[in-house]
Design a protein around this motif. Structure first.
Motif, PDB file in Angstrom:
ATOM      1  N   CYS B  75       5.104  -6.941  -0.290  1.00  0.00           N
ATOM      2  CA  CYS B  75       4.305  -5.973   0.456  1.00  0.00           C
ATOM      3  C   CYS B  75       3.194  -5.370  -0.401  1.00  0.00           C
ATOM      4  N   GLU B  76       3.370  -5.371  -1.714  1.00  0.00           N
ATOM      5  CA  GLU B  76       2.325  -4.784  -2.548  1.00  0.00           C
ATOM      6  C   GLU B  76       1.346  -5.847  -3.044  1.00  0.00           C
ATOM      7  N   HIS B  77       1.867  -6.925  -3.575  1.00  0.00           N
ATOM      8  CA  HIS B  77       1.004  -8.029  -3.997  1.00  0.00           C
ATOM      9  C   HIS B  77       1.193  -9.143  -2.996  1.00  0.00           C
ATOM     10  N   ARG B  78       0.195  -9.379  -2.183  1.00  0.00           N
ATOM     11  CA  ARG B  78       0.331 -10.373  -1.155  1.00  0.00           C
ATOM     12  C   ARG B  78       0.352 -11.781  -1.723  1.00  0.00           C
TER      13      ARG B  78
END
Lengths: 328, 291
Positions: B75-78
């Motif tokens: 969710c933070e680093h796609r």
């Protein structure tokens, strides 16, 4: 993702190893084609990439250490509330973190997620690669005969960073980050990683590395192409035309993507053919804006904001260096 | 958001690529080939890179193999959403590795020198004439050249040491009137350039590298235009001869009238680097060599 596509993914792994193994095997074959362009391209490309690698890793490591160990509120308390002190503080941060601009962007992204205001973050990105003792020393050495250029570089970099910071403070109200944390459903949950906090630092470092690395590699490819095919020697005729010489040196700084500690040496080679103001524009614009960090900035910020930023940097550096040559 | 199974695959691929990067750097270090790309002061840092790279690879592999289903999220680093995007991303990272392993490590030569523009007058030409005999400096930045010039001038044959290549050439250019007629010995690659009127220019030169090969600048000594040379460009030569002031382009530079040119093998370190204090470095090197 469909199961069909998933099936093909594991095939990439053996393919990667096959390529690597094949390349070692190929080394034993008769000498590969003797092409000077290819050699020059390879040397320039790997040179820039290997030069940037330690900085990107350092920036990513610092950024993920910040994420894992420093609570969000702590950082927000350190940053002054009023804009001018915050901007001046950001200019000085570069003295403490003498990281080149490729290491700067992952770090700044984390700082922004931790609550650093946009204007402050941008000032740090712009000032950090120039306003530090290492770069000042290198510039002074490169322009032995013209120490005024080294002082002018520091002065103009400070002025441009502060002005861009102030303009952004006044003009930008909406958060310009491309991937805001709010979009993925409020606060990000903090999953427990196997192996504890140390491992989770390295997992985040790897994520950052792949995210920034792709722009770095594309930037290196473009730069190496220009270095290989552009005949810098024949360009000196442009130096006689005042306005063009400024635009040209700024374009060159953008295209060459040199490290801020070495660009002054390259600029000093143009000392006899270009006006001093154009060289000042070269050494101030280059570290603030070049192929590789323009791509990284575009990935970090919304396109409109990034373009506004590019325009501000360009206009201020141009005006500043023309003023410098008029005063001189 | 990607499925945990997909995330595991991505993590494994990434771990493999990071490991390959670490191996590639270790390979360059082991082959002593790092100096073809970065200057020694940066090479120190590049040498350290395999350590974090391996730690990153191991941490990713650990998550991919043993991470709990619910804890794997991007969710933070796609992560790339399609196979094509993923393939493109990872081939981009494999490209430098392939390039590095497929092509031999070669030093930059005449072709690159011609593109970058040759620098025969390493120091500014305004410095100009000096009082005969003395090496006075107008500002502290020239003081280093003046001190070096004083030490070099008294020698019967001036060696252009690779450790001090650009400084020696710079000092000789700054005080060219005084240095004219002195004997020197210099090693470098042969640079050939077609000048105006079909006249060929020869020079014995080296690449000066500050950080990495992107900023490499060719520095060298021009050979007297009447010198007959049939060697191909990029041949490594050792030249012995007398210095003379030669006109080049719009100004004068220091040049060399060769007495003897002989071919030598390419030195292990083909590039030259700047020295923080060339005078101290000279004192150390000359006392070791017994000049």
């Amino acid at each position: 993702m469909s199961a069909f596509k998933l099936k093909w993914f594991p095939l990439l792994l053996p393919a990667a190893f096959l390529l690597a193994a094949g390349s070692i095997w190929l080394q034993r074959l008769p000498a590969p084609p003797d092409n000077v362009y290819l050699d020059t391209f390879k040397t320039a490309f790997l040179g820039i990439l290997l030069e940037a690698l330690p900085f990107v890793l350092l920036g990513s490591l610092l950024s993920s250490a910040l994420r894992v160990f420093v609570p969000d509120e702590t950082l927000a308390r350190w940053i002054p509330r009023r804009p001018l002190p915050a901007i001046l503080l950001s200019c000085l941060l570069g003295v403490i973190f003498p990281v080149c601009e490729c290491g700067m962007i992952p770090l700044v992204r984390r700082l922004m997620h931790k609550g650093m205001p946009v204007y402050s973050a941008i000032t740090f990105i712009l000032a950090g690669p120039i306003l530090n003792p290492v770069v000042f020393g290198a510039t002074l050495t490169a322009f032995r005969a013209h120490p005024d250029l080294a002082y002018a570089r520091m002065g103009l970099a400070l002025a441009v960073s502060v002005l861009v910071g102030l303009v952004l403070y006044a003009a930008v109200k909406k958060p310009p980050l491309r991937l805001s944390l709010a979009r993925s459903g409020g606060e990000p949950h903090r999953p427990e990683m196997r192996g504890g906090k140390a491992v989770s630092v390295f997992v985040h470092t790897a994520d950052e590395f792949f995210e920034m690395g792709k722009y770095l590699i594309i930037g290196c490819l473009l730069t190496a192409g220009i270095q290989t095919f552009l005949d810098q020697g024949s360009l000196s005729a442009i130096g006689d035309r005042p306005l063009l010489s400024y635009l040209f040196m700024m374009g060159l700084a953008f295209a060459l993507s040199l490290c801020s500690t070495s660009d002054a040496f390259v600029a000093s080679a143009f000392l006899h053919t270009f006006p001093e103001g154009a060289l000042l524009a070269f050494v101030v614009l280059g570290p603030m804006l070049d192929f590789k960090n323009a791509l990284m900035l575009l990935s970090l910020f919304k396109t409109g904001f990034a373009l506004l930023l590019f325009f501000l940097i360009f206009a201020l550096v141009f005006t500043g260096s023309v003023l410098f040559s008029l005063v001189l | 958001m990607n499925d945990p199974r997909v995330i595991r695959v991505h993590y494994m691929l990434r771990a493999a690529i990071l490991l390959l990067f670490a191996l590639f750097i270790a390979h360059l270090v082991q082959q002593d080939a790092l100096h073809y790309y970065v200057a020694p002061r940066l090479a120190r840092w590049v040498r350290l890179c395999p350590l974090p790279l391996v730690l990153m690879a191991l941490s990713l592999a650990l998550q991919a193999l043993f991470g709990k289903r619910g804890d794997l999220c991007d969710c933070e680093h796609r992560l790339p959403a399609s196979g094509v995007a993923g393939g493109a991303l990872y081939s981009l990272f494999l490209f430098p590795l392939l390039l590095g392993l497929l092509l031999p490590d070669r030093a930059l030569g005449s072709a690159a020198a011609a593109r970058k523009g040759f620098e025969f007058a390493y120091t500014s030409p305004e410095a100009g004439n000096r009082s005969p005999g003395g090496f006075s400096a107008e500002d502290p930045y020239e003081a280093e050249f003046a001190a070096l010039a004083g030490r070099l001038h008294s020698l019967p044959v001036i060696p252009v040491l690779p450790e001090l290549f650009s400084e020696t050439v710079g000092a000789m250019n700054l005080y060219k009137e005084q240095f004219a007629g002195k004997s020197v010995q210099v090693t470098g690659f042969l640079y050939r350039e077609k000048g105006p009127g079909g006249l060929e220019t020869f020079a014995v030169s080296r690449f000066l590298v500050q950080c990495c090969t992107a900023d490499a600048t060719p520095v060298g000594i021009l050979l007297h235009p009447q010198t007959p040379i049939s060697l191909p460009a990029d041949t490594w030569i050792q030249v012995r001869g007398k210095l003379a002031v030669i006109s080049y382009g719009s100004g004068d530079v220091i040049g060399l009238v060769p007495d003897e040119i002989r071919t030598v093998t390419q030195p292990a370190a083909p590039y030259v680097y700047t020295s923080a204090d060339s005078v101290a470095a000279w004192d150390e090197l000359s006392s070791a060599a017994g000049y």
